[in-house]
Enzyme design. Structure first.
Site, PDB file in Angstrom:
ATOM      1  N   HIS A   6     -29.991 -32.448  96.133  1.00 25.30           N
ATOM      2  CA  HIS A   6     -29.417 -32.787  97.438  1.00 25.30           C
ATOM      3  C   HIS A   6     -30.514 -33.525  98.196  1.00 25.30           C
ATOM      4  O   HIS A   6     -31.532 -32.926  98.566  1.00 25.30           O
ATOM      5  CB  HIS A   6     -29.005 -31.530  98.207  1.00 25.30           C
ATOM      6  CG  HIS A   6     -27.707 -30.955  97.751  1.00 25.30           C
ATOM      7  ND1 HIS A   6     -27.279 -29.698  98.129  1.00 25.30           N
ATOM      8  CD2 HIS A   6     -26.710 -31.469  96.968  1.00 25.30           C
ATOM      9  CE1 HIS A   6     -26.094 -29.462  97.590  1.00 25.30           C
ATOM     10  NE2 HIS A   6     -25.744 -30.517  96.883  1.00 25.30           N
ATOM     11  N   TYR A  39     -18.609 -22.281 102.144  1.00 21.13           N
ATOM     12  CA  TYR A  39     -19.720 -21.563 102.762  1.00 21.13           C
ATOM     13  C   TYR A  39     -19.411 -20.079 102.979  1.00 21.13           C
ATOM     14  O   TYR A  39     -20.325 -19.272 103.153  1.00 21.13           O
ATOM     15  CB  TYR A  39     -20.056 -22.183 104.118  1.00 21.13           C
ATOM     16  CG  TYR A  39     -20.579 -23.599 104.044  1.00 21.13           C
ATOM     17  CD1 TYR A  39     -21.599 -23.949 103.158  1.00 21.13           C
ATOM     18  CD2 TYR A  39     -20.056 -24.590 104.870  1.00 21.13           C
ATOM     19  CE1 TYR A  39     -22.076 -25.246 103.095  1.00 21.13           C
ATOM     20  CE2 TYR A  39     -20.535 -25.885 104.817  1.00 21.13           C
ATOM     21  CZ  TYR A  39     -21.546 -26.215 103.927  1.00 21.13           C
ATOM     22  OH  TYR A  39     -22.012 -27.500 103.870  1.00 21.13           O
ATOM     23  N   GLU A  58     -26.407 -35.365 101.769  1.00 25.03           N
ATOM     24  CA  GLU A  58     -25.687 -34.491 102.699  1.00 25.03           C
ATOM     25  C   GLU A  58     -26.203 -34.738 104.114  1.00 25.03           C
ATOM     26  O   GLU A  58     -26.388 -33.822 104.905  1.00 25.03           O
ATOM     27  CB  GLU A  58     -25.899 -33.021 102.335  1.00 25.03           C
ATOM     28  CG  GLU A  58     -25.296 -32.596 101.019  1.00 25.03           C
ATOM     29  CD  GLU A  58     -25.517 -31.114 100.766  1.00 25.03           C
ATOM     30  OE1 GLU A  58     -24.611 -30.466 100.240  1.00 25.03           O
ATOM     31  OE2 GLU A  58     -26.619 -30.598 101.100  1.00 25.03           O
ATOM     32  N   HIS A  78     -24.341 -21.731  97.464  1.00 26.49           N
ATOM     33  CA  HIS A  78     -25.441 -21.076  98.151  1.00 26.49           C
ATOM     34  C   HIS A  78     -25.519 -19.629  97.655  1.00 26.49           C
ATOM     35  O   HIS A  78     -24.498 -18.927  97.678  1.00 26.49           O
ATOM     36  CB  HIS A  78     -25.212 -21.082  99.661  1.00 26.49           C
ATOM     37  CG  HIS A  78     -25.256 -22.446 100.274  1.00 26.49           C
ATOM     38  ND1 HIS A  78     -25.142 -22.636 101.635  1.00 26.49           N
ATOM     39  CD2 HIS A  78     -25.399 -23.681  99.729  1.00 26.49           C
ATOM     40  CE1 HIS A  78     -25.217 -23.929 101.900  1.00 26.49           C
ATOM     41  NE2 HIS A  78     -25.368 -24.585 100.753  1.00 26.49           N
ATOM     42  N   GLU A  86     -28.321 -23.172  94.572  1.00 30.21           N
ATOM     43  CA  GLU A  86     -28.978 -24.106  95.480  1.00 30.21           C
ATOM     44  C   GLU A  86     -30.211 -23.463  96.113  1.00 30.21           C
ATOM     45  O   GLU A  86     -30.165 -22.313  96.557  1.00 30.21           O
ATOM     46  CB  GLU A  86     -28.008 -24.555  96.572  1.00 30.21           C
ATOM     47  CG  GLU A  86     -28.595 -25.592  97.516  1.00 30.21           C
ATOM     48  CD  GLU A  86     -27.567 -26.189  98.455  1.00 30.21           C
ATOM     49  OE1 GLU A  86     -27.980 -26.719  99.507  1.00 30.21           O
ATOM     50  OE2 GLU A  86     -26.358 -26.129  98.152  1.00 30.21           O
ATOM     51  N   HIS A 123     -30.263 -30.809 108.549  1.00 27.65           N
ATOM     52  CA  HIS A 123     -30.400 -32.050 107.803  1.00 27.65           C
ATOM     53  C   HIS A 123     -30.515 -33.244 108.749  1.00 27.65           C
ATOM     54  O   HIS A 123     -29.950 -33.247 109.841  1.00 27.65           O
ATOM     55  CB  HIS A 123     -29.202 -32.255 106.885  1.00 27.65           C
ATOM     56  CG  HIS A 123     -29.062 -31.207 105.827  1.00 27.65           C
ATOM     57  ND1 HIS A 123     -28.247 -31.357 104.728  1.00 27.65           N
ATOM     58  CD2 HIS A 123     -29.643 -29.983 105.679  1.00 27.65           C
ATOM     59  CE1 HIS A 123     -28.316 -30.274 103.973  1.00 27.65           C
ATOM     60  NE2 HIS A 123     -29.163 -29.427 104.538  1.00 27.65           N
ATOM     61  N   ARG A 155     -14.693 -23.515 105.190  1.00 25.86           N
ATOM     62  CA  ARG A 155     -14.778 -22.337 106.064  1.00 25.86           C
ATOM     63  C   ARG A 155     -13.641 -21.355 105.799  1.00 25.86           C
ATOM     64  O   ARG A 155     -13.447 -20.415 106.561  1.00 25.86           O
ATOM     65  CB  ARG A 155     -14.740 -22.772 107.536  1.00 25.86           C
ATOM     66  CG  ARG A 155     -15.859 -23.697 107.937  1.00 25.86           C
ATOM     67  CD  ARG A 155     -17.205 -22.998 107.925  1.00 25.86           C
ATOM     68  NE  ARG A 155     -18.296 -23.911 108.285  1.00 25.86           N
ATOM     69  CZ  ARG A 155     -19.571 -23.597 108.230  1.00 25.86           C
ATOM     70  NH1 ARG A 155     -19.946 -22.384 107.830  1.00 25.86           N
ATOM     71  NH2 ARG A 155     -20.514 -24.468 108.557  1.00 25.86           N
ATOM     72  N   ASP A 208     -33.030 -25.356 108.325  1.00 23.42           N
ATOM     73  CA  ASP A 208     -31.876 -25.937 107.623  1.00 23.42           C
ATOM     74  C   ASP A 208     -31.074 -26.871 108.536  1.00 23.42           C
ATOM     75  O   ASP A 208     -29.879 -26.684 108.759  1.00 23.42           O
ATOM     76  CB  ASP A 208     -30.977 -24.830 107.056  1.00 23.42           C
ATOM     77  CG  ASP A 208     -29.871 -25.387 106.154  1.00 23.42           C
ATOM     78  OD1 ASP A 208     -29.883 -26.596 105.874  1.00 23.42           O
ATOM     79  OD2 ASP A 208     -29.000 -24.598 105.739  1.00 23.42           O
ATOM     80  N   ASP A 225     -32.485 -28.817  97.063  1.00 23.74           N
ATOM     81  CA  ASP A 225     -32.183 -29.498  98.323  1.00 23.74           C
ATOM     82  C   ASP A 225     -33.503 -29.823  99.021  1.00 23.74           C
ATOM     83  O   ASP A 225     -34.283 -28.930  99.334  1.00 23.74           O
ATOM     84  CB  ASP A 225     -31.317 -28.599  99.215  1.00 23.74           C
ATOM     85  CG  ASP A 225     -30.848 -29.292 100.472  1.00 23.74           C
ATOM     86  OD1 ASP A 225     -31.704 -29.717 101.267  1.00 23.74           O
ATOM     87  OD2 ASP A 225     -29.622 -29.398 100.680  1.00 23.74           O
ATOM     88  N   HIS A 263     -33.997 -28.249 102.432  1.00 22.39           N
ATOM     89  CA  HIS A 263     -34.175 -26.806 102.317  1.00 22.39           C
ATOM     90  C   HIS A 263     -35.565 -26.440 101.817  1.00 22.39           C
ATOM     91  O   HIS A 263     -36.217 -25.542 102.372  1.00 22.39           O
ATOM     92  CB  HIS A 263     -33.126 -26.213 101.377  1.00 22.39           C
ATOM     93  CG  HIS A 263     -31.734 -26.288 101.902  1.00 22.39           C
ATOM     94  ND1 HIS A 263     -30.643 -25.845 101.183  1.00 22.39           N
ATOM     95  CD2 HIS A 263     -31.237 -26.752 103.080  1.00 22.39           C
ATOM     96  CE1 HIS A 263     -29.536 -26.036 101.896  1.00 22.39           C
ATOM     97  NE2 HIS A 263     -29.886 -26.595 103.043  1.00 22.39           N
ATOM     98  N   HIS A 287     -18.727 -28.215  95.393  1.00 26.33           N
ATOM     99  CA  HIS A 287     -19.489 -27.287  96.238  1.00 26.33           C
ATOM    100  C   HIS A 287     -18.582 -26.136  96.658  1.00 26.33           C
ATOM    101  O   HIS A 287     -17.494 -26.351  97.175  1.00 26.33           O
ATOM    102  CB  HIS A 287     -20.012 -28.014  97.478  1.00 26.33           C
ATOM    103  CG  HIS A 287     -21.154 -27.316  98.165  1.00 26.33           C
ATOM    104  ND1 HIS A 287     -21.053 -26.028  98.666  1.00 26.33           N
ATOM    105  CD2 HIS A 287     -22.425 -27.729  98.434  1.00 26.33           C
ATOM    106  CE1 HIS A 287     -22.210 -25.680  99.206  1.00 26.33           C
ATOM    107  NE2 HIS A 287     -23.060 -26.689  99.075  1.00 26.33           N
TER     108      HIS A 287
END
Length: 276
Positions: free
Chosen positions: A211, A70, A256, A107, A142, A226, A37, A224, A176, A179, A67
Site C-alpha cells: 500500500h 473495517y 490509498e 487489518h 496488513e 494517509h 463499514r 495512521d 503499508d 503505517h 480488502h
C-alpha cells in the site's frame, strides 16, 4: 515495470473496475469485498468476474487486492464479534474463488486490552478455521501503525500470527508505507535496513503487495493518517526509492491516498515516470 493501481468502488461491477483502472493508467487495483463499514455484499455475477479475468490477462495485470471491511475484528473481546468476523471472512474467501489467484487483505484487528499475544492467538485460530487447502486466494496481513490496541504494529506481531497458521502457504503480508512509517520504521533514511528487518523477522518471500501512501505525520506518530504522494512526511524522494528498490519493484503497489479519480491518474502517471 511498475505495477501500480488504486482503490476503486465496486458498485458498478468487476469489469467496470478493470476498465476504470486502465483509464487511470493502472494495471492493478483494490476494492472492498462489501460495505467497508457494514456486512452487506452484492451477489457475484460469474460472467462479470470472467470478463474481468480476460481483461486482466489481456493487459498483463498484477494480482488485484480485495480488502476486507473495517468492521471485522478477529481478535475482539466478545466471542460473537469474533464469530461475525470469521463468518464474513469465510464468505469473502468463497466469493474470491470467482477471481482465482488474487489477494485478500485485512487489518489484523484490535486486541481491546487483552494483549497483543492473545490477539495474535485469536487471529491465527480464526484463520485456521477459515483457510482451506484448495483455495487459490492468498490472504494478506496488513502492517499497522500501532494506533490504540492494534495488532500488527511491528513485524514481530505479524510473525507471531503467521507462526500459528497451519496453512502458511496461503498467507502473505501487505506492507503499508504510511503505517510502517507511523509505527516507527525509518523508510526515509534506512529503507534497506527496514527491508532487512522485514526479511529477518518475516521473510521477504511473504511480502506480496505494497500500500503506497505518504503520511500526514512524522515517523513513530502511530496516527495512521494517509497523505497524497509527495505531500507528506515520507516525501517523494523516499517513495521513489521504494518503487525502484529491487526487492519491491515487481510487487503490486496500490494507492490509498486521499484522492479523487483524476488525482489517482496523476499519481499513477507520476510514479510511472519516477520508476523509470
Amino acid at each position: 515495470m511498475l505495477h501500480i493501481g488504486c482503490h476503486l468502488s465496486s458498485s458498478k461491477g468487476f469489469l467496470a473496475m478493470g476498465r476504470q483502472a486502465l483509464e487511470l493508467g493502472a494495471d492493478t487495483f483494490q476494492f472492498f469485498t462489501r460495505n467497508p463499514r457494514g456486512s452487506k455484499a452484492k451477489d457475484i455475477d460469474p460472467a462479470d468476474t470472467q470478463a474481468l479475468m480476460h481483461l486482466m490477462a489481456e493487459h498483463h495485470f498484477a494480482p488485484i487486492i480485495a480488502h476486507a471491511p473495517y468492521t471485522l475484528n478477529l481478535c475482539g473481546k466478545e466471542g460473537e464479534n469474533r464469530a461475525f468476523a470469521r463468518e464474513t471472512m469465510a464468505d469473502d474467501l468463497r466469493r474470491m474463488e470467482y477471481l482465482p489467484g488474487q489477494y485478500y487483505n485485512f487489518h489484523p484487528g484490535s486486541h481491546v486490552g487483552q494483549g497483543a499475544e492473545a490477539g495474535a492467538a485469536y487471529i491465527a485460530e480464526a484463520l485456521n478455521q477459515i483457510l482451506c487447502p484448495e483455495q487459490t486466494t492468498t490472504v494478506l496481513l496488513e502492517t499497522m501503525a500501532g494506533k490504540g490496541t492494534e495488532v500488527g504494529r511491528n513485524f514481530q506481531e505479524i510473525r507471531e500470527i503467521l507462526d500459528q497458521v497451519t496453512l502458511s502457504d496461503k498467507m502473505g503480508v501487505c506492507l503499508d508505507t504510511c503505517h510502517v512509517s507511523d509505527a516507527g520504521y525509518d523508510l526515509i533514511n534506512d529503507l534497506d535496513g527496514v527491508l532487512a528487518e522485514f526479511d529477518r523477522v518475516i521473510g521477504l518471500d511473504k511480502l506480496k503487495a505494497i500500500h503506497l501512501n505518504d503520511s500526514k505525520n512524522p515517523r513513530g506518530s502511530h496516527k495512521d493518517r494517509h497523505e497524497c504522494i509527495g505531500s507528506g512526511c515520507i516525501g517523494l524522494e523516499a517513495i521513489t526509492r521504494i518503487i525502484r528498490h529491487p526487492a519491491l519493484r515487481d510487487l503490486p503497489f496500490c494507492l490509498e491516498t486521499p484522492n479523487d479519480l483524476p488525482g489517482y491518474a496523476q499519481e499513477v502517471e507520476l510514479l510511472r515516470k519516477l520508476a523509470e
